[in-house]
Every structure is written in C-alpha cells, then in structure tokens.
Design an enzyme around this catalytic site. Structure first.
Site, short mmCIF file in Angstrom:
data_model
loop_
_atom_site.label_atom_id
_atom_site.label_comp_id
_atom_site.label_asym_id
_atom_site.label_seq_id
_atom_site.Cartn_x
_atom_site.Cartn_y
_atom_site.Cartn_z
N TYR A 176 0.70 6.29 12.47
CA TYR A 176 1.23 7.73 11.44
C TYR A 176 2.19 9.21 12.53
O TYR A 176 2.96 9.28 10.98
CB TYR A 176 0.32 7.99 9.76
CG TYR A 176 0.43 6.51 9.32
CD1 TYR A 176 -0.46 5.22 10.31
CD2 TYR A 176 1.09 6.74 7.93
CE1 TYR A 176 -0.17 3.92 9.27
CE2 TYR A 176 1.56 5.22 7.07
CZ TYR A 176 0.40 4.63 7.38
OH TYR A 176 0.72 3.00 7.37
N HIS A 213 -4.98 8.45 10.03
CA HIS A 213 -3.64 8.73 9.51
C HIS A 213 -3.23 9.33 7.97
O HIS A 213 -2.46 10.04 8.15
CB HIS A 213 -3.14 6.97 8.64
CG HIS A 213 -3.15 5.82 9.89
ND1 HIS A 213 -3.33 6.28 11.32
CD2 HIS A 213 -3.04 4.33 10.05
CE1 HIS A 213 -3.00 5.18 12.08
NE2 HIS A 213 -3.01 4.38 10.84
N ARG A 238 8.92 8.39 0.61
CA ARG A 238 8.13 6.61 0.80
C ARG A 238 8.79 6.85 2.30
O ARG A 238 9.67 6.33 2.77
CB ARG A 238 9.61 5.76 -0.15
CG ARG A 238 9.19 4.35 0.44
CD ARG A 238 8.36 3.86 -0.01
NE ARG A 238 7.91 3.69 -1.40
CZ ARG A 238 8.91 1.85 -1.56
NH1 ARG A 238 9.40 1.60 -1.41
NH2 ARG A 238 8.65 2.62 -3.64
N ASP A 251 17.86 9.90 -4.87
CA ASP A 251 18.06 9.07 -4.21
C ASP A 251 18.36 9.20 -3.12
O ASP A 251 20.29 9.67 -2.94
CB ASP A 251 17.89 8.04 -5.36
CG ASP A 251 17.44 6.79 -4.22
OD1 ASP A 251 17.52 7.26 -3.35
OD2 ASP A 251 17.91 5.78 -4.51
N ARG A 284 -4.06 -4.08 -8.15
CA ARG A 284 -3.85 -2.30 -7.87
C ARG A 284 -5.55 -2.18 -7.29
O ARG A 284 -5.93 -1.02 -7.13
CB ARG A 284 -3.95 -1.80 -9.58
CG ARG A 284 -1.81 -2.26 -9.40
CD ARG A 284 -2.06 -1.35 -11.02
NE ARG A 284 -2.77 -0.19 -10.61
CZ ARG A 284 -1.75 0.76 -10.00
NH1 ARG A 284 -0.41 0.98 -9.88
NH2 ARG A 284 -2.45 2.42 -10.64
O1 LIG Z 1 -3.86 1.97 12.31
C1 LIG Z 1 -3.72 1.08 11.41
O2 LIG Z 1 -2.52 0.88 10.95
C2 LIG Z 1 -2.56 -0.30 10.91
C3 LIG Z 1 -1.13 -0.46 9.02
O3 LIG Z 1 -0.30 0.36 10.52
P1 LIG Z 1 1.24 -0.17 9.58
O4 LIG Z 1 2.25 0.98 10.63
O5 LIG Z 1 1.92 -1.03 9.25
O6 LIG Z 1 1.52 0.86 8.27
C4 LIG Z 1 -3.58 -1.35 9.76
O7 LIG Z 1 -3.12 -2.63 8.83
C5 LIG Z 1 -4.17 -1.33 10.63
O8 LIG Z 1 -6.41 -1.87 10.00
C6 LIG Z 1 -5.15 -0.26 11.30
O9 LIG Z 1 -6.06 -0.18 12.17
#
Ligand SMILES: O=C1O[C@H](COP(=O)(O)O)[C@@H](O)[C@H](O)[C@H]1O
Ligand SMILES: NC(=O)C1=CN([C@@H]2O[C@H](COP(=O)(O)OP(=O)(O)OC[C@H]3O[C@@H](n4cnc5c(N)ncnc54)[C@H](OP(=O)(O)O)[C@@H]3O)[C@@H](O)[C@H]2O)C=CC1
Length: 526
Positions: free
Chosen positions: A223, A284, A404, A432, A498
């Site tokens: 992330y 993350h 976002r 935006d 949700r």
């Molecule tokens: O670290 C992980 O991240 C993914 C999601 O990553 P993204 O970059 O697609 O948002 C998640 O699917 C996974 O469970 C997790 O281990």
C-alpha cells in the site's frame, strides 16, 4: 557521478548508474540519498518463484521496470528459486501469461528478451546444497559480466510464507552474500505478514536482525507504493489549503476503507490463519493512517518520516471492544481449507483514537472486508458542521475530502453550493481531481514496481522499520488475542452486501453523518 555510465535513452529525469536509473530530481537531494556510483552487476533472486505472488506481482513488476528501461540487460540477471523441480523454460512458461496481460503485440520482442534474463534454481529452504548452487549461478553471472568481486548487488525477494524466512535468511547469510566492502550489497525484501502478534513479530525481527542489519532489510507493504498513498505527504505538507484545517478543530472523523468484491478465493488456508485484521488493517490501513495523521517530518529523509510514523502509532489508545464490529461472509467456511468452526473475521470495523494535541476526540475508523458489494480503497475525511449555519446545510451533508486510492484514483471535495438556477437553493456538489482525466498520458505505476525500484536504489522511506512494526502490533495484539480466544465473534453477512449492519451503526456512533441522495460518480473520458 561519472558520465561514463549515463545512458542516453534513460527515461526523462533519470540517470542510469550501473544498470539502474537513479532519480535526478530535487526529492533525491531532499532525501539526502547518496547517489553512489554502482558499477557491479545486479542479480535479483525471487525465492518462492513457483508461487502466487511471484507470478502475479513480482515478475510482472520486474518486467515493467525492464520495459521502461530501469533494468538494463547489460547488468541485470534474474533468478527464480523454489523447491518445485522446474527448468528455466518451465518457469518462463508459467509466468509468461501474467507478463502478457495488457501488453501490446509490439512488446513481444521485449518480453522475449526479458524472459531470457530469467534462470531457475531448484532447492530446499533449509539446506545449504540449494543455496550453494544458487550462489554458484549468481557468481557465474557476475563473472560473465566482468563484475569486480565485491561490487555486485544481490537483491533477494522472499515471495515465501513467513515460516521459512529465518531458515532462508540463514542460508543466504551463510552461502550467498556479496562482499560489501567494495560498494556492492546484499538486500533482503520480506513480504507481510511479519508475525501474527507482538511476540511472534519481535521474535522474527530478532531472528532476522541477527543475520542482517536494518539497512539491508526491506519490509514491504505494497500500500505504501500506491500512487495516492505516496501523494499524501505532498498533499498535506505542500499545500496551504490543508495546513490549518487538518486537526480536531475542523475534522469530525476520518475513515480509511478497504473493500473487495471477492472472497478468499484460493487463499482460504492462509487467510483463515490470519483474518482481515492481520491481512489488511494492522498493516495496509494502519500505514495509511500514519501518513494521514503524523506530524510534519523534519525533512524528507526516510528516517525522519519513519520517526513521525512511529510517534503517531505510539499515541494510539488501547482498542475497546465496543469500538469493534467483526463479520464473516456466508459461504466462507465452504472452502475445504477453512475449518468448519472458523471464528476468523473476513470483515472488521475498528475505531481508533489518537491521544495527541492534533487528534484528541477524532475517531479514525478503519474498515476492511472481503466479499462485499464493490472493490474500493479510500480515505474519507469528514469535516464538522458549519457553526451558525444559516442555510440549514446540515440536512444535506457535511464537507468531505475523499482520496480514492483505487480503482480510478481521484481526490474530490464534497461541498455545498448554490443550485444553478433562479431559486436560492443549496445542493451538494464536488471539486473533482480525477487522475484518469487530469493525467491522461500518464500510466500510473503498479505499487510493486515502484517499491522494487526503491529497494534497488536503497531508499527505505516506503518500507516498514522494525520499531514501526512493533508499535503497529502493540495496537492490535490485545484485540487479536481476544478474538482468537473467542471473546468476540464475527457476525454473518451476505456476500455482495455492505457487511454487517452493526458496522454502520458503529460508524454512526463514532459520529459519521451519511450524505443522503448524493453519490460521486467518477467522470469518464467522453
Ligand atoms: O495484501 C493483500 O492485499 C490484497 C489487496 O491488494 P490490492 O492492491 O489489490 O488492494 C488482498 O487481496 C490480500 O488479501 C492481502 O493479503
Ligand atoms: N499472493 C498474494 O496476493 C500476496 C501474498 N503476500 C505474501 O507473499 C508471500 C508469498 O505469498 P504467495 O506467493 O501467495 O504464497 P504461496 O503459498 O504461493 O507460496 C510461495 C511458494 O512458497 C513455497 N511454499 C509454500 N508453502 C510452503 C511451506 N509451508 N513451506 C515451505 N515452502 C512453501 C512454494 O514453493 P515450492 O513448493 O516450489 O518451494 C510456493 O510456490 C507470503 O508471505 C504472503 O503472505 C502478500 C500480499 C499478497
């Protein structure tokens, strides 16, 4: 910096030094990174090359770096290592499909050249035979490139389950080190999860710390490689707009949200051992929280930034059970690799409170879930109501600033305006900045691409330091132990929903006011 190694076809704003382009911009100066000339050849070793992460993320990221000229054929070699018996061509065939994704036919020739750089070595993770063979192959490659002994660079990427990190690191230390006295280096990249709780994480850190120093270890959290996460520091500290508003006087609550519209498909065994808090929130989302909440660092040096992240983590108050809602999607336990009695949450909302001058009283709501109604990651900053509101805006909604992260990277500010027309009416609208529209010619790099480049450049800013990791586990370990002991149970929710309704109730209790009758739709190119 020698001009001898500067290549003319380097991407704009970059200078190639020994096969890897170093940034030639003011950020690098600010970061005080030493742009040491690196003349030795570069070996990138992907351990666990037969696995999921390697084929989906690591090799594609290396390919993209190669395509963009960041890895030079003249210096770079890539090795895959795992127990599975494979030939070089078997590995190439396994990953080829993932590299071709989204690539045009004109990339076929580049792809073939890239695949030729990859060799495969089979061996176990705990005996020296395989690692000695690996070392022999790396050395042969280095000799073939006329690399001076000790100047070569060796990057070991552990795309492996953490249970084997200690033995693999020991094997690397004993059998595969570059001699570092002549400017070369050996670096180790480790994937999350770094432990399961405070103790196991500290044990792992100590084990690895006996073999490698902190400058050699790169704990990756992908992330931190996402475009809008990397933008947070600039956004917050380079804009006068935000400086006076970013505090408890103006902000009512902050949400950091991760949603996926698919379940644990194919990774149920792994996931059931960890759950959504260890998989997403403790790492993350908490990393994102640090960048949203930390104070301005003294400079852009990685250590100054990471010092501020540690401080904010250490200011988080213990989590109360009433600030947590857990969920598990119906059908999760149908996966044969998941226990029938599993208590593992696939959804969680956790409200954190930061005990400092800037954030006292502002809830940070971290929410993550699998098998929900959409895929999205965002930061939603909700401002307080306007005092003495003569327009009765409160009924329509509060000001919100939304970042976002994915998909369709964007930032938008929800605000109240006069409705265009003859009447004096107010409406909710937005300012935006949608990246797809604003930066039409820019291809936003994948997080892994950027982070692997950082490891080669020796830039640790976007990697998790040991004390950061410890502070992050200190926040979540008591809660996780209570969940593991069955003191909190997940509420079932329907896949595609949700999540549990109780999570929305917690959100409302935390102070979040939902805007009704208005949603932001990402603009598209006509
Ligand atoms: O670290 C992980 O991240 C993914 C999601 O990553 P993204 O970059 O697609 O948002 C998640 O699917 C996974 O469970 C997790 O281990
Ligand atoms: N997959 C993903 O999307 C993500 C993964 N990660 C992390 O990356 C790392 C690798 O993940 P991933 O590729 O999914 O994992 P895999 O389960 O695919 O394992 C990778 C390789 O490790 C070897 N391996 C698997 N299990 C064991 C074991 N018990 N003991 C020794 N070796 C084993 C296998 O190779 P062989 O048998 O050939 O030796 C396998 O191909 C993990 O730490 C994971 O948490 C992080 C973010 C996302």
């Amino acid at each position: 910096m020698s001009t001898e190694s500067t290549v003319l076809d380097a991407p704009l704003g970059n200078v190639s030094i020994g096969g890897i382009n170093t940034r030639n911009d003011s950020f690098s100066e600010e970061k005080d990174m030493e742009l040491v000339q690196e003349v030795g050849c570069l070996s990138i070793i992907v351990l666990g090359a037969s696995g999921d992460l390697a084929k989906k993320k690591t090799f594609p990221a290396l390919f993209h770096l190669f395509q963009q000229g960041f890895l030079q054929e003249s210096d770079v070699h890539i090795f895959g290592y795992a127990r599975t018996k494979l030939s070089d061509d078997d590995l190439r065939a396994r990953i080829r499909g993932y590299l071709e994704k989204g690539a045009s036919t004109e990339h076929a020739e580049v792809l073939t050249r890239f695949l030729q750089l990859i060799k495969y070595v089979s061996g176990s993770y705990d005996s020296k035979d395989g690692f000695q063979l690996l070392n022999k192959k790396i050395s042969e490659h280095e000799i073939s490139k006329n690399s001076q002994p000790g100047t070569s660079r060796r990057l070991f990427y552990l795309a492996l389950p953490p249970s084997v990190y200690p033995s693999v690191c020991k094997m690397i230390r004993e059998n595969c080190m570059n001699q570092s006295d002549l400017g070369g280096w050996t670096r180790i990249v480790v994937e999350k999860p770094f432990g399961k709780d405070l103790k196991s994480a500290e044990d792992l850190s100590s084990q690895l710390g006996e073999l490698f120093n902190e400058q050699q270890l790169y704990r990756i959290d992908h992330y931190l490689g996402k475009e809008l996460v990397q933008n947070l520091l600039v956004l917050r500290f380079a804009n006068r707009f935000f400086l006076p508003l970013w505090n408890r006087d103006n902000i009512d609550n902050i949400q950091i949200v991760f949603r996926e519209d698919f379940g644990t498909e194919g990774r149920g065994g792994y996931f059931d051992e960890y759950g959504i808090i260890r998989d997403i929130i403790q790492n993350h989302l908490l990393q994102v929280l640090c960048l949203v909440a930390m104070e301005k660092p003294v400079s852009l040096k990685p250590e100054h930034i990471r010092d501020e992240k540690v401080k904010v983590l250490q200011s988080v108050l213990p989590i109360k059970h009433e600030d947590v809602v857990l969920g598990q999607y119906e059908g999760y336990k149908d996966d044969p690799t998941v226990s029938d009695s599993s208590n593992t949450p696939t959804f969680a909302t956790v409200v954190l409170h930061i005990h400092n001058e800037r954030w006292e009283g502002v809830p940070f709501i971290l929410k993550a879930g699998k098998a929900l109604n959409n895929r999205k990651a965002e930061i939603r900053i909700q401002f307080k109501d306007v005092p003495g509101d003569i327009f009765k805006c409160k009924k329509q909604g509060r000001n919100e600033f939304v970042i976002r992260l994915q998909p369709s990277e964007a930032m938008y500010m929800k605000l109240t305006l006069k409705k265009p027309g003859l009447e004096m009416q107010t409406i909710q609208s937005e300012l935006d900045l949608s990246y797809g529209l604003r930066y039409q010619d820019v291809k936003i790099p994948e997080a892994y691409e950027r982070l692997i480049l950082d490891t080669i450049r020796g830039d640790q800013q976007h990697f998790v330091r040991r004390d950061e990791l410890k502070a992050a586990w200190e926040i979540f370990t008591p809660l996780l132990h209570n969940i593991d002991a069955g003191q909190l149970n997940p509420i079932p929710y329907k896949p595609g929903s949700r999540g549990p309704a109780e999570a929305d109730e917690l959100l409302a209790r935390a102070g979040y006011v939902q805007t009704h009758g208005y949603i932001w739709i990402p603009p598209t190119l006509a």
